[in-house]
Write an enzyme that holds these catalytic residues in place. Structure first.
Site, PDB file in Angstrom:
ATOM      1  N   HIS A  12     -37.291-114.607   4.812  1.00 44.72           N
ATOM      2  CA  HIS A  12     -38.365-114.922   3.851  1.00 44.72           C
ATOM      3  C   HIS A  12     -37.806-115.070   2.441  1.00 44.72           C
ATOM      4  CE1 HIS A  12     -41.759-114.604   6.487  1.00 44.72           C
ATOM      5  NE2 HIS A  12     -41.276-113.494   6.991  1.00 44.72           N
ATOM      6  N   LYS A  13     -36.930-114.107   2.078  1.00 43.52           N
ATOM      7  CA  LYS A  13     -36.363-114.129   0.728  1.00 43.52           C
ATOM      8  C   LYS A  13     -35.472-115.352   0.544  1.00 43.52           C
ATOM      9  CE  LYS A  13     -36.290-109.124   0.006  1.00 43.52           C
ATOM     10  NZ  LYS A  13     -35.444-107.977  -0.297  1.00 43.52           N
ATOM     11  N   ASP A  69     -33.779-105.534  -5.486  1.00 42.08           N
ATOM     12  CA  ASP A  69     -34.400-104.336  -4.934  1.00 42.08           C
ATOM     13  C   ASP A  69     -35.806-104.262  -5.500  1.00 42.08           C
ATOM     14  OD1 ASP A  69     -34.154-102.225  -3.127  1.00 42.08           O
ATOM     15  OD2 ASP A  69     -33.836-100.773  -4.717  1.00 42.08           O
ATOM     16  N   PHE A 149     -46.323-108.237   4.297  1.00 39.19           N
ATOM     17  CA  PHE A 149     -45.606-107.109   4.892  1.00 39.19           C
ATOM     18  C   PHE A 149     -45.739-105.901   3.970  1.00 39.19           C
ATOM     19  CE2 PHE A 149     -41.823-106.704   2.172  1.00 39.19           C
ATOM     20  CZ  PHE A 149     -41.956-107.846   1.418  1.00 39.19           C
ATOM     21  N   GLY A 150     -45.115-104.809   4.375  1.00 42.53           N
ATOM     22  CA  GLY A 150     -45.070-103.609   3.523  1.00 42.53           C
ATOM     23  C   GLY A 150     -46.460-103.149   3.093  1.00 42.53           C
ATOM     24  N   ASP A 152     -48.656-104.727   1.349  1.00 46.24           N
ATOM     25  CA  ASP A 152     -49.571-105.830   1.028  1.00 46.24           C
ATOM     26  C   ASP A 152     -51.048-105.557   1.371  1.00 46.24           C
ATOM     27  OD1 ASP A 152     -47.667-107.410  -0.115  1.00 46.24           O
ATOM     28  OD2 ASP A 152     -47.371-108.717   1.615  1.00 46.24           O
ATOM     29  N   LYS A 172     -49.581-115.505  -2.751  1.00 49.54           N
ATOM     30  CA  LYS A 172     -48.729-114.361  -3.112  1.00 49.54           C
ATOM     31  C   LYS A 172     -47.391-114.841  -3.676  1.00 49.54           C
ATOM     32  CE  LYS A 172     -46.057-110.569  -1.376  1.00 49.54           C
ATOM     33  NZ  LYS A 172     -45.486-109.873  -0.229  1.00 49.54           N
TER      34      LYS A 172
HETATM   35  P1  IMP Z   1     -36.901-104.573  -0.684  1.00 50.65           P
HETATM   36  O1  IMP Z   1     -36.086-103.997  -1.783  1.00 50.65           O
HETATM   37  O2  IMP Z   1     -37.301-105.979  -0.922  1.00 50.65           O
HETATM   38  O3  IMP Z   1     -36.278-104.372   0.664  1.00 50.65           O
HETATM   39  O4  IMP Z   1     -38.275-103.760  -0.650  1.00 50.65           O
HETATM   40  C1  IMP Z   1     -38.319-102.356  -0.413  1.00 50.65           C
HETATM   41  C2  IMP Z   1     -39.670-101.968   0.155  1.00 50.65           C
HETATM   42  O5  IMP Z   1     -40.699-102.204  -0.834  1.00 50.65           O
HETATM   43  C3  IMP Z   1     -40.127-102.751   1.375  1.00 50.65           C
HETATM   44  O6  IMP Z   1     -39.632-102.186   2.553  1.00 50.65           O
HETATM   45  C4  IMP Z   1     -41.641-102.648   1.281  1.00 50.65           C
HETATM   46  O7  IMP Z   1     -42.084-101.416   1.771  1.00 50.65           O
HETATM   47  C5  IMP Z   1     -41.878-102.665  -0.212  1.00 50.65           C
HETATM   48  N1  IMP Z   1     -42.120-104.054  -0.673  1.00 50.65           N
HETATM   49  C6  IMP Z   1     -41.236-104.865  -1.310  1.00 50.65           C
HETATM   50  N2  IMP Z   1     -41.795-106.047  -1.611  1.00 50.65           N
HETATM   51  C7  IMP Z   1     -43.058-105.982  -1.137  1.00 50.65           C
HETATM   52  C8  IMP Z   1     -44.128-106.922  -1.131  1.00 50.65           C
HETATM   53  O8  IMP Z   1     -44.039-108.060  -1.606  1.00 50.65           O
HETATM   54  N3  IMP Z   1     -45.278-106.502  -0.557  1.00 50.65           N
HETATM   55  C9  IMP Z   1     -45.420-105.276  -0.003  1.00 50.65           C
HETATM   56  N4  IMP Z   1     -44.460-104.378   0.029  1.00 50.65           N
HETATM   57  C10 IMP Z   1     -43.268-104.717  -0.530  1.00 50.65           C
END
Ligand code: IMP
Length: 193
Positions: A12-13, A69, A149-150, A152, A172
């Site tokens: 996705h990223k 991050d 995800f996460g 959201d 989003k």
């Molecule tokens: P990462 O650093 O992008 O891996 O994000 C770390 C954690 O933050 C993820 O595992 C999610 O739990 C939360 N997170 C990051 N970005 C999002 C988002 O766009 N929506 C919801 N949760 C997010």
């Protein structure tokens, strides 16, 4: 064309950043450079973790590199889960476990203000730069929506009546913390060209 590594294998990223850079940069993933290490995120801030990942690639593979991050910072919880957002409910936990813990910790609390914050660390030549993107909003008390995800399903951005998970990927990705930080990074890299 400038070649740069994004220290991730998250599809996705990678798709998102390739879209924002409109094919003007060659962006390589960790797989593309045969980096198979799961780089440990041992920092205590988003900045530190982003830098650790970018530094690992630069030192071991020699490429200019950037890494990101992200954390969800909840005001009433003094900024938690923050840098620990992925493992708020424990190592290897699922998103729904994290959400359950968050909603439990916010029970009875009326200040629901929160922000997603993304930090990108860029190592290019001998220089180091940081880019940041944040989106403010509030945590609601039940999950709504299916996309994303996460966290959201429980995050409603300011100015909207729906959660990130209800708004869908397209909306989003136009307004998100990550999109803001990523756009700043790409503008900077294209200006350097
Ligand atoms: P990462 O650093 O992008 O891996 O994000 C770390 C954690 O933050 C993820 O595992 C999610 O739990 C939360 N997170 C990051 N970005 C999002 C988002 O766009 N929506 C919801 N949760 C997010």
């Amino acid at each position: 064309m400038k070649k740069i590594v994004f220290a991730t294998n998250n599809k996705h990223k990678l798709d998102e950043i390739r879209k924002i850079s409109e094919g003007k940069l060659e962006i390589l993933s960790l797989n593309d450079i045969n980096c198979r290490t799961d780089i440990p995120e041992t920092g205590t801030t988003l900045e530190e973790n982003a830098l650790i990942k970018a530094r690992f690639v630069k030192d071991n593979f020699g490429y200019d590199c950037f890494a990101d991050d992200t954390g969800l910072e909840v005001k009433a919880l003094d900024g938690a889960p923050g840098v620990y957002s992925a493992r708020y409910a424990g190592e290897d936990c699922r998103a729904e476990d994290n959400i359950r813990k968050l909603l439990t910790n916010l029970e009875g609390i009326s200040d629901r203000h929160a922000a997603f914050r993304t930090v990108i660390a860029l190592l290019i030549g001998d220089e180091q730069y940081f880019f940041e993107g944040a989106i403010h909003g509030k945590i609601i008390d039940e999950k709504r929506g299916e996309s994303g995800f996460g966290y959201d399903p429980v995050f409603v951005p300011d100015g909207y009546g729906q959660t990130f998970a209800e708004l869908g990927e397209d909306t989003k990705n136009n307004i998100s913390h990550r999109a803001i930080a990523t756009t700043k990074l790409i503008r900077f890299l294209l200006k350097m060209e």
